[in-house]
Every structure is written in C-alpha cells, then in structure tokens.
Design an enzyme around this catalytic site. Structure first.
Site, PDB file in Angstrom:
ATOM      1  N   ARG A 294      -8.437 -36.604 -13.169  1.00  0.00           N
ATOM      2  CA  ARG A 294      -8.623 -38.030 -13.430  1.00  0.00           C
ATOM      3  C   ARG A 294     -10.087 -38.356 -13.702  1.00  0.00           C
ATOM      4  O   ARG A 294     -10.388 -39.195 -14.560  1.00  0.00           O
ATOM      5  CB  ARG A 294      -8.071 -38.847 -12.255  1.00  0.00           C
ATOM      6  CG  ARG A 294      -6.558 -38.903 -12.255  1.00  0.00           C
ATOM      7  CD  ARG A 294      -5.962 -39.528 -11.013  1.00  0.00           C
ATOM      8  NE  ARG A 294      -4.512 -39.625 -11.159  1.00  0.00           N
ATOM      9  CZ  ARG A 294      -3.690 -40.040 -10.206  1.00  0.00           C
ATOM     10  NH1 ARG A 294      -4.168 -40.402  -9.026  1.00  0.00           N
ATOM     11  NH2 ARG A 294      -2.390 -40.094 -10.428  1.00  0.00           N
ATOM     12  N   TYR A 426      -1.771 -39.992 -19.662  1.00  0.00           N
ATOM     13  CA  TYR A 426      -1.634 -38.797 -18.804  1.00  0.00           C
ATOM     14  C   TYR A 426      -2.579 -38.838 -17.600  1.00  0.00           C
ATOM     15  O   TYR A 426      -3.497 -39.633 -17.546  1.00  0.00           O
ATOM     16  CB  TYR A 426      -1.730 -37.501 -19.592  1.00  0.00           C
ATOM     17  CG  TYR A 426      -2.961 -37.128 -20.382  1.00  0.00           C
ATOM     18  CD1 TYR A 426      -4.235 -37.599 -20.105  1.00  0.00           C
ATOM     19  CD2 TYR A 426      -2.837 -36.210 -21.436  1.00  0.00           C
ATOM     20  CE1 TYR A 426      -5.342 -37.178 -20.825  1.00  0.00           C
ATOM     21  CE2 TYR A 426      -3.937 -35.787 -22.168  1.00  0.00           C
ATOM     22  CZ  TYR A 426      -5.179 -36.282 -21.853  1.00  0.00           C
ATOM     23  OH  TYR A 426      -6.271 -35.855 -22.571  1.00  0.00           O
ATOM     24  N   GLU A 427      -2.258 -37.990 -16.641  1.00  0.00           N
ATOM     25  CA  GLU A 427      -2.920 -37.978 -15.326  1.00  0.00           C
ATOM     26  C   GLU A 427      -2.756 -39.297 -14.571  1.00  0.00           C
ATOM     27  O   GLU A 427      -3.619 -39.713 -13.810  1.00  0.00           O
ATOM     28  CB  GLU A 427      -4.416 -37.620 -15.457  1.00  0.00           C
ATOM     29  CG  GLU A 427      -4.672 -36.247 -16.012  1.00  0.00           C
ATOM     30  CD  GLU A 427      -3.906 -35.159 -15.287  1.00  0.00           C
ATOM     31  OE1 GLU A 427      -3.653 -35.298 -14.064  1.00  0.00           O
ATOM     32  OE2 GLU A 427      -3.538 -34.167 -15.934  1.00  0.00           O
ATOM     33  N   GLY A 428      -1.622 -39.941 -14.767  1.00  0.00           N
ATOM     34  CA  GLY A 428      -1.355 -41.225 -14.130  1.00  0.00           C
ATOM     35  C   GLY A 428      -1.749 -42.345 -15.059  1.00  0.00           C
ATOM     36  O   GLY A 428      -2.927 -42.492 -15.402  1.00  0.00           O
ATOM     37  N   GLN A 433      -3.204 -46.286 -12.028  1.00  0.00           N
ATOM     38  CA  GLN A 433      -4.561 -46.242 -11.472  1.00  0.00           C
ATOM     39  C   GLN A 433      -4.913 -47.581 -10.818  1.00  0.00           C
ATOM     40  O   GLN A 433      -5.494 -47.634  -9.724  1.00  0.00           O
ATOM     41  CB  GLN A 433      -5.578 -45.929 -12.576  1.00  0.00           C
ATOM     42  CG  GLN A 433      -5.355 -44.637 -13.318  1.00  0.00           C
ATOM     43  CD  GLN A 433      -5.277 -43.431 -12.412  1.00  0.00           C
ATOM     44  OE1 GLN A 433      -6.111 -43.239 -11.539  1.00  0.00           O
ATOM     45  NE2 GLN A 433      -4.249 -42.614 -12.607  1.00  0.00           N
TER      46      GLN A 433
END
Length: 566
Positions: A294, A426-428, A433
């Site tokens: 992230r 992507y990555e949340g 977030q």
C-alpha cells in the site's frame, strides 16, 4: 518525451518536510548519510531515465502473452529487470543478513517512484517482491527465510500475492482455496486465484506465490485463513529450483492499462506449499505484505503523475495555439497555466505525504516506539488513496493539456491515465482505505490523528511571523479538521463510513498545505509561489469535504435502490 527523475525535489522533501534527518540519526539507519542518499538517488535516476523509460511504450504496444503455458513478457523487459536486480534495487530495505542493503523505506519509496514514472508495468514486479520479502522476514520459519530471502533479494526469484478469488474480492474471508496437510510437514494447496500481478514471467529462475487458503478444520471468515509459500519450482535443500509444482497460469487478463504487466488467473491443483506464520494466522502475515504494497502503490500514483506532468509540460511549452503572449506557446494561456500549476502542486503534496509515511515507517522500525507505529499506520491509507487519486487526476489533466492530441494514443498521454487507473483499486480500493482510516485507525479515539494535527498547527503558528497569510490559512484548515476528527470518533460506524472518503481527502489536503508551507519557509521563490497557489486555490477544498463528513449517513442511506434505478 524523455523522463527526468525529480531528484532535487525528493532531496528537498527528505531534508525539510518528511523528517528524514531523524531517520538517519537512528542507529538502525545511520548509514543513510547525505552522501549515501545523494548517490542512491542519482544512480536510481540514471537507471529509470536510461533503461526503464524507453520501455514504457513498448510494454503498452506489445503486452505480455501466454503461449503454450509460457508467459512471454514485453520486449526489453527481461534486460531491464536484470539491470534492476543487478543494481540491488529490489532488496534496498531488506535485511543485510540475507543480502539486502538495510536502507530506509523512505529511500526505497523514492526509488520506486522514479521507476514507476519510467515504466509502471515493469516496476510492479519488484514492488510485489519487496512486499513478500518483508512478510517472510517477519513471519516465515528460519528454513523458509534461508531458502527464499537471498533469492528474492537478489532478484533471481520474484514474488506474488494470491488473495483474490472469483467470489472473494474485498471480502477476503469468503475465499475457498484449500490446504491439506501432508505427511512430510508440507501442505497441498488447491484453488483458483485471480488478478495475480506478475503471476509468471520468462526472466526469473522461479516465481514464489504467497497463497491464502483454508485448512480442513478452519473456522469461517478471516480467522480461518492461513498463508502458504507455493513456488513455481520446488527448491531443493540447497535452494536450487527443482521439480515443477502443480500450479499453472490459466489465462492472462485483457486490461485497460498496464499491458506489460501480466495479470494472471492462477490454478493450484494440490500444489506443494509450506506454512508461513501460524495456522489460521494468514491475514496477519499477509497484512505485512499488503501494508508494504500500500505504501508502494501510493508511490506508484505519484510516479505516474510525475511522468504525465512532464509530458504535458513539454507539450505546453512547445505547442503554439491561439493569441497567447510571451513565447506564443499554450503555456501562456491562463487555463493551461492553471492546469499545470495544479498538477505540479498536487504532485508535491502527494510526494510529501508518501515520504512522510515512509519516514514514519522507518522510525517505527528503528525505535519500536508505539507513537511511530501509530503514525505510520495512520498515514498509510492516506498515502495510498491520495497518491493514487493524484496519479489519476494528473494523468487525466495531462490529456486535457494536450487537447485532441491527448486522446490520440501515439502521443503517450493516454497511457499514463490507463496505466495508473488500477492503482486506486488494487491493494484495497481507495474507499476501503478511507474506511480503514475512520475505523481501525480511529480505534484509539482519534489520538494519533489529532496529535499529528497538533504538530501541524504548531508549525503553522511558528510560520506566522514570516508568512502570516499562508500560515493562518493552514492553521485554520487544520483546526477545522481537528474539530471534525473529534466529532467523528463519537459517531457510529455507518456515519463514519459515509464520510470516510471526503474525510481522508480533507486530511490529505491539510497535509499538503503543511508540506507546501514548510517548503515555502525553507525554499526559494519558486517554492513560495507554488505554495501560495496551493494554499490559496487548492487547500480550501477541505471546507466542502468536511461539510460532507458532518452530514452523516442518514441522507445517503435514505436513497433506495429503487431511487437509483428510477
């Protein structure tokens, strides 16, 4: 247009804004001297400008393909990856005991930004490996660390992250992949994973998959998930790749952008794997990799923004159109000047937040101080969301600066927008977030968030003697944000979530105002002019954002699905 790495901006931010001096003053990172830092940034700039940047267009036009079960990567990617690996860039922040440099994450982040700006598709490969290295350092057994870390750090092998399944995206707890214990202490992993960045390639000796799966007696949800190392080729006792594991790339996705990065559907058919971390402790171990990623993805957004800005600026300085003064180029038009100034000032703010986040992470690593751990945790979702939102906005504005030519693929302006778009997903996703920020990161009653705001207010107070108007604007914005933060922690979770995205963006705006104000104090007339533009024209966005936060969830949730379908 040739890419030029923003070395001077990075050095300025490290010295005056991000707090890198405190990082270098720790015993852990004492080697990160100014001379060492300058040398690293200079060499990374050279690699990015001369080796990676020329491949960006080739990766877009000649995507990775799957041929007879083999992934063929874009022209030139293999040689460029070899240059990255041979330079030691993958293991910059990895433990020296396993062959890494042990350097601060702030420097790794600065280098990753340059590489992202130059060729985002290729940079995603070492970024995934860096996250896997950190996860193994913290959670793997001695045996796994001894075999895998030296190979990953050297770049001989690369790493992936396997979470998502067709029915389990953001809801990771819904995954169905299975892990069955074997008599030799290993496990047999079965299941399908999707959206696997760099699931395979034709230039590393091995590809190491970290895979989330369930043991036979696992409870439902995230508490029943374990993490496994599942390599493409099974290493022997000496680490030499051996027999092919029972896994394969089913297909590669056809995507909006990042064409040079193969995004794979992976199938595991009783593939041999080894447990990483405790049974049913997979999410904690995977979160180590995800938090690393992230930070890196926020930096990717900044890098893409810088690349798009440089191309737009070059076009605006050269393109003659209309009755503009000065050189006659479109940069002389007020609206074009507004777009470029917005792009540049937002990139500065996003880069500052990224380096603040990385420096806080370094301080947490060097000191084990809960204060720095909380600071790094607070900043991570802000960096990820704001950095990627900035990348998307700047790349889109870059197309606008080009006018009609921005919509024509041959200029390359559109590629920046297509490539960076996924970073907000992507990555949340960025919504996740924001929910993490107002949820988990506020579980301390907002203490970490308010403490940072108090520091910003103190800095603005001190600046009132030299830059009274700018300092007062930053102080007022910060005070408003502090008041809303105190209000927010008393609301129920649904009310928090309804205002999560505007709250995160308001926080980022205030951080950006702080960074610009600090730069104006320590910098030259150029930095003062840019700070004046940001604080007077862009920072005021915070007021509308905070107004949204205070509305709560009632009016939002009153809108029914039928209303949306009408």
């Amino acid at each position: 247009m040739p890419y030029r790495a923003p070395v001077s901006d990075v050095q300025f931010l490290l010295e005056h804004v991000a707090g890198f001096g405190a990082v270098a003053a720790t015993d852990r990172f004492a080697d990160a001297t100014p001379d060492m830092t300058a040398a690293i940034l200079t060499e990374a700039a050279k690699l990015s400008e001369e080796v990676l940047a020329p491949l960006n267009r080739a990766g877009d036009l000649h995507p990775a393909v799957l041929e007879n079960g083999v992934v063929r990567t874009s022209p030139g990617f293999a040689d460029a990856y070899a240059a990255i690996a041979e330079g030691g860039w993958i293991g910059m922040s990895a433990s020296p005991e396993a062959g890494g440099m042990g350097l601060p994450m702030a420097l790794t982040s600065a280098v990753n930004e340059m590489m992202s700006a130059a060729c985002l598709s290729l940079q995603l490969n070492p970024l995934m490996t860096q996250g896997q290295i950190e996860a193994l350092e913290h959670h793997a057994s001695d045996q796994i660390r001894e075999i895998y870390l030296p190979k990953l750090i050297s770049g001989a092998w690369c790493g992936t992250m396997n979470l998502t399944e067709p029915q389990a995206g953001s809801d990771v707890g819904a995954l169905r992949s299975k892990a069955e214990p074997a008599e030799d202490g290993s496990y047999r992993i079965s299941g399908q994973k999707i959206f696997i960045s760099w699931g395979d390639n034709d230039f590393t000796e091995n590809v190491c998959h970290l895979v989330l799966a369930r043991l036979p007696d696992a409870v439902p949800g995230t508490k029943g998930i374990s993490l496994f190392m599942v390599p493409k080729l099974i290493p022997g006792p000496d680490g030499t790749p051996g027999a092919r594991n029972s896994l394969r790339v089913v297909s590669l996705e056809h995507k909006l952008g990042l064409h040079g990065s193969p995004t794979a559907v992976m199938e595991f058919d009783k593939a041999t794997g080894w447990l990483v971390g405790p049974e049913n402790g997979g999410m904690a171990a995977m979160f180590t990799m995800m938090n690393n990623a992230r930070l890196g993805v926020g930096v990717q957004g900044v890098g893409a923004a810088e690349g798009a800005y440089q191309q737009a600026l070059a076009y605006a300085l050269d393109r003659k159109q209309g009755k503009a003064g000065g050189t006659g180029a479109i940069v002389e038009h007020a609206d074009v000047r507004r777009m470029l100034a917005t792009m540049k000032s937002d990139i500065f703010a996003a880069r500052a937040i990224a380096l603040m986040t990385a420096a806080a992470t370094d301080m947490a690593t060097a000191t084990d101080d809960p204060f720095w751990q909380a600071r790094a945790a607070l900043l991570t979702p802000i960096n990820k969301a704001f950095g990627t939102d900035t990348g998307i906005a700047v790349a889109t504005t870059g197309i606008q600066v080009h006018g009609g030519m921005g919509y024509i693929e041959e200029t390359g302006a559109a590629q920046f927008a297509r490539d960076v778009r996924v970073t907000a997903i992507y990555e949340g996703t960025n919504g996740i977030q924001a929910m993490d920020l107002v949820g988990r990161k506020m579980s301390d009653g907002g203490e970490a968030a308010i403490r940072l705001l108090e520091e910003i207010e103190a800095g603005a107070d001190a600046a009132k003697t030299t830059l009274p108007d700018l300092a007062e604007a930053v102080w007022q914005a910060c005070e408003s944000l502090r008041e809303v933060t105190e209000w927010l922690v008393d609301q129920d979770m649904n009310d928090r979530y309804s205002g999560a995205v505007p709250y995160l963006r308001a926080y980022a705006r205030v951080l950006g105002g702080h960074a610009h104000l600090t730069a104006a104090i320590h910098g030259d007339a150029t930095r003062l002019r840019l700070a004046t533009f940001y604080i007077n024209r862009i920072l005021p966005e915070f007021a509308g954002l905070l107004a949204q936060v205070r509305e709560g969830a009632a009016d939002l949730m009153a809108i029914t699905p039928d209303d949306l379908s009408a």
